[in-house]
Motif scaffolding. Sequence first.
Motif, PDB file in Angstrom:
ATOM      1  N   ALA A   1      19.566   6.719  13.471  1.00  0.00           N
ATOM      2  CA  ALA A   1      18.826   6.988  12.235  1.00  0.00           C
ATOM      3  C   ALA A   1      18.495   5.691  11.499  1.00  0.00           C
ATOM      4  O   ALA A   1      17.438   5.574  10.887  1.00  0.00           O
ATOM      5  N   SER A   2      19.398   4.700  11.572  1.00  0.00           N
ATOM      6  CA  SER A   2      19.158   3.429  10.880  1.00  0.00           C
ATOM      7  C   SER A   2      17.917   2.738  11.436  1.00  0.00           C
ATOM      8  O   SER A   2      17.146   2.132  10.673  1.00  0.00           O
ATOM      9  N   PHE A   3      17.726   2.839  12.749  1.00  0.00           N
ATOM     10  CA  PHE A   3      16.533   2.252  13.363  1.00  0.00           C
ATOM     11  C   PHE A   3      15.275   2.943  12.856  1.00  0.00           C
ATOM     12  O   PHE A   3      14.288   2.282  12.516  1.00  0.00           O
ATOM     13  N   LEU A   4      15.312   4.274  12.792  1.00  0.00           N
ATOM     14  CA  LEU A   4      14.140   5.018  12.326  1.00  0.00           C
ATOM     15  C   LEU A   4      13.821   4.690  10.868  1.00  0.00           C
ATOM     16  O   LEU A   4      12.655   4.571  10.491  1.00  0.00           O
ATOM     17  N   LEU A   5      14.862   4.526  10.052  1.00  0.00           N
ATOM     18  CA  LEU A   5      14.649   4.174   8.644  1.00  0.00           C
ATOM     19  C   LEU A   5      14.044   2.780   8.517  1.00  0.00           C
ATOM     20  O   LEU A   5      13.114   2.561   7.743  1.00  0.00           O
ATOM     21  N   GLU A   6      14.580   1.827   9.287  1.00  0.00           N
ATOM     22  CA  GLU A   6      14.055   0.461   9.252  1.00  0.00           C
ATOM     23  C   GLU A   6      12.606   0.417   9.704  1.00  0.00           C
ATOM     24  O   GLU A   6      11.751  -0.199   9.057  1.00  0.00           O
ATOM     25  N   ALA A   7      12.323   1.074  10.835  1.00  0.00           N
ATOM     26  CA  ALA A   7      10.973   1.066  11.385  1.00  0.00           C
ATOM     27  C   ALA A   7       9.991   1.746  10.435  1.00  0.00           C
ATOM     28  O   ALA A   7       8.865   1.269  10.238  1.00  0.00           O
ATOM     29  N   SER A   8      10.420   2.865   9.835  1.00  0.00           N
ATOM     30  CA  SER A   8       9.544   3.587   8.912  1.00  0.00           C
ATOM     31  C   SER A   8       9.247   2.748   7.674  1.00  0.00           C
ATOM     32  O   SER A   8       8.107   2.691   7.207  1.00  0.00           O
ATOM     33  N   ALA A   9      10.283   2.082   7.139  1.00  0.00           N
ATOM     34  CA  ALA A   9      10.096   1.236   5.965  1.00  0.00           C
ATOM     35  C   ALA A   9       9.172   0.055   6.280  1.00  0.00           C
ATOM     36  O   ALA A   9       8.306  -0.308   5.476  1.00  0.00           O
ATOM     37  N   ALA A  10       9.328  -0.527   7.465  1.00  0.00           N
ATOM     38  CA  ALA A  10       8.483  -1.650   7.862  1.00  0.00           C
ATOM     39  C   ALA A  10       7.029  -1.225   7.987  1.00  0.00           C
ATOM     40  O   ALA A  10       6.115  -1.912   7.500  1.00  0.00           O
ATOM     41  N   CYS A  11       6.800  -0.092   8.647  1.00  0.00           N
ATOM     42  CA  CYS A  11       5.422   0.402   8.822  1.00  0.00           C
ATOM     43  C   CYS A  11       4.795   0.774   7.481  1.00  0.00           C
ATOM     44  O   CYS A  11       3.603   0.516   7.247  1.00  0.00           O
ATOM     45  N   ALA A  12       5.587   1.379   6.596  1.00  0.00           N
ATOM     46  CA  ALA A  12       5.080   1.730   5.268  1.00  0.00           C
ATOM     47  C   ALA A  12       4.691   0.474   4.491  1.00  0.00           C
ATOM     48  O   ALA A  12       3.649   0.434   3.823  1.00  0.00           O
ATOM     49  N   SER A  13       5.517  -0.569   4.590  1.00  0.00           N
ATOM     50  CA  SER A  13       5.215  -1.830   3.905  1.00  0.00           C
ATOM     51  C   SER A  13       3.935  -2.451   4.454  1.00  0.00           C
ATOM     52  O   SER A  13       3.088  -2.948   3.690  1.00  0.00           O
ATOM     53  N   GLY A  14       3.797  -2.401   5.783  1.00  0.00           N
ATOM     54  CA  GLY A  14       2.582  -2.928   6.397  1.00  0.00           C
ATOM     55  C   GLY A  14       1.345  -2.195   5.929  1.00  0.00           C
ATOM     56  O   GLY A  14       0.311  -2.815   5.647  1.00  0.00           O
ATOM     57  N   TYR A  15       1.437  -0.880   5.809  1.00  0.00           N
ATOM     58  CA  TYR A  15       0.294  -0.082   5.358  1.00  0.00           C
ATOM     59  C   TYR A  15      -0.066  -0.404   3.909  1.00  0.00           C
ATOM     60  O   TYR A  15      -1.245  -0.539   3.565  1.00  0.00           O
ATOM     61  N   VAL A  16       0.961  -0.524   3.061  1.00  0.00           N
ATOM     62  CA  VAL A  16       0.725  -0.828   1.639  1.00  0.00           C
ATOM     63  C   VAL A  16       0.019  -2.171   1.496  1.00  0.00           C
ATOM     64  O   VAL A  16      -0.929  -2.313   0.710  1.00  0.00           O
ATOM     65  N   LEU A  17       0.459  -3.172   2.270  1.00  0.00           N
ATOM     66  CA  LEU A  17      -0.169  -4.491   2.183  1.00  0.00           C
ATOM     67  C   LEU A  17      -1.557  -4.485   2.819  1.00  0.00           C
ATOM     68  O   LEU A  17      -2.468  -5.173   2.340  1.00  0.00           O
ATOM     69  N   TYR A  18      -1.729  -3.720   3.888  1.00  0.00           N
ATOM     70  CA  TYR A  18      -3.043  -3.613   4.525  1.00  0.00           C
ATOM     71  C   TYR A  18      -4.062  -3.009   3.566  1.00  0.00           C
ATOM     72  O   TYR A  18      -5.200  -3.479   3.466  1.00  0.00           O
ATOM     73  N   ARG A  19      -3.653  -1.998   2.822  1.00  0.00           N
ATOM     74  CA  ARG A  19      -4.531  -1.343   1.860  1.00  0.00           C
ATOM     75  C   ARG A  19      -4.601  -2.083   0.536  1.00  0.00           C
ATOM     76  O   ARG A  19      -5.345  -1.683  -0.358  1.00  0.00           O
ATOM     77  N   ARG A  20      -3.828  -3.158   0.412  1.00  0.00           N
ATOM     78  CA  ARG A  20      -3.784  -3.961  -0.812  1.00  0.00           C
ATOM     79  C   ARG A  20      -3.422  -3.086  -2.013  1.00  0.00           C
ATOM     80  O   ARG A  20      -4.068  -3.128  -3.068  1.00  0.00           O
ATOM     81  N   LEU A  21      -2.374  -2.291  -1.854  1.00  0.00           N
ATOM     82  CA  LEU A  21      -1.984  -1.332  -2.888  1.00  0.00           C
ATOM     83  C   LEU A  21      -1.022  -1.915  -3.912  1.00  0.00           C
ATOM     84  O   LEU A  21      -0.741  -1.267  -4.936  1.00  0.00           O
ATOM     85  N   VAL A  22      -0.506  -3.106  -3.654  1.00  0.00           N
ATOM     86  CA  VAL A  22       0.402  -3.715  -4.622  1.00  0.00           C
ATOM     87  C   VAL A  22      -0.431  -4.359  -5.737  1.00  0.00           C
ATOM     88  O   VAL A  22      -1.286  -5.201  -5.471  1.00  0.00           O
ATOM     89  N   PRO A  23      -0.209  -3.978  -6.986  1.00  0.00           N
ATOM     90  CA  PRO A  23      -0.994  -4.575  -8.091  1.00  0.00           C
ATOM     91  C   PRO A  23      -0.620  -6.038  -8.298  1.00  0.00           C
ATOM     92  O   PRO A  23       0.473  -6.475  -7.925  1.00  0.00           O
ATOM     93  N   ASP A  24      -1.547  -6.783  -8.878  1.00  0.00           N
ATOM     94  CA  ASP A  24      -1.252  -8.174  -9.223  1.00  0.00           C
ATOM     95  C   ASP A  24      -0.046  -8.211 -10.165  1.00  0.00           C
ATOM     96  O   ASP A  24       0.128  -7.332 -11.013  1.00  0.00           O
ATOM     97  N   PHE A  25       0.789  -9.217  -9.988  1.00  0.00           N
ATOM     98  CA  PHE A  25       1.931  -9.350 -10.879  1.00  0.00           C
ATOM     99  C   PHE A  25       2.060 -10.808 -11.319  1.00  0.00           C
ATOM    100  O   PHE A  25       1.560 -11.720 -10.662  1.00  0.00           O
ATOM    101  N   VAL A  26       2.715 -10.987 -12.450  1.00  0.00           N
ATOM    102  CA  VAL A  26       2.833 -12.319 -13.053  1.00  0.00           C
ATOM    103  C   VAL A  26       4.286 -12.776 -12.971  1.00  0.00           C
ATOM    104  O   VAL A  26       5.204 -12.053 -13.388  1.00  0.00           O
ATOM    105  N   LEU A  27       4.490 -13.960 -12.419  1.00  0.00           N
ATOM    106  CA  LEU A  27       5.828 -14.533 -12.360  1.00  0.00           C
ATOM    107  C   LEU A  27       6.254 -14.984 -13.749  1.00  0.00           C
ATOM    108  O   LEU A  27       5.427 -15.377 -14.572  1.00  0.00           O
TER     109      LEU A  27
END
Length: 215
Positions: free
Chosen positions: A112-138
């Motif tokens: 299950a840990s592998f499936l969770l890691e892989a799912s989280a990685a793919c979800a992160s890739g999709y979010v960045l591909y779609r540019r869904l993260v809003p601009d943020f200020v340091l």
Amino acid sequence: MDDCLQQLLNNTTAFLETECPKLFVSKAIGYAVIAGSALVKLPQILKIHRAGSVAGISHASVLFEFVATLVNVSYFLPLGYPFSTWGENAFLLAQNSALYILHAHMSGGLRASFLLEASAACASGYVLYRRLVPDFVLPAAACGALGLRRCTVSCEELAGTLPMLLGLVGRLPQIAQNLRQRHTGVVLSLGLNLVIVAQILLLGGTPKKAANKAA
């Protein structure tokens, strides 16, 4: 590129007097890099398969490298650049995916840990591909301490910088494991990544897009 091919077919002299030879050399180098990257991880994958063991290989390092190449591909895909300029990342992603699955399988099965890691990685890739993260200020203090030219970070800049940061962090578990086992192998790569990350932090942002993308 089509214009260059037409010039080459019609008039060799005119072809040599343009920027086309440089373009052809650039394309050739790009595809040579892609061809090399298609095999870079294969020896390690075959060695693991023959040995039937992943002893000595850090799971965290394998995971970070897989995520880094996934994010890298997610960064390049929406930009519309020619495959010859970033295609090596696609082949590295395929090989790192195979290595990650092989490591998970040989170190306890696809749990299950592998499936969770892989799912989280793919979800992160999709979010960045779609540019869904809003601009943020340091925070201003952090921005000043790092010597950044500006404090606002866009999703595209995050996607472009994150693979190098992941690659840097991902080597630390393997270095620690190598030291425990008295092995070497990744210290030079760590140093090179530190230089690249320092340049990004000091110069700020990702490279500007070319005004006219190559065909």
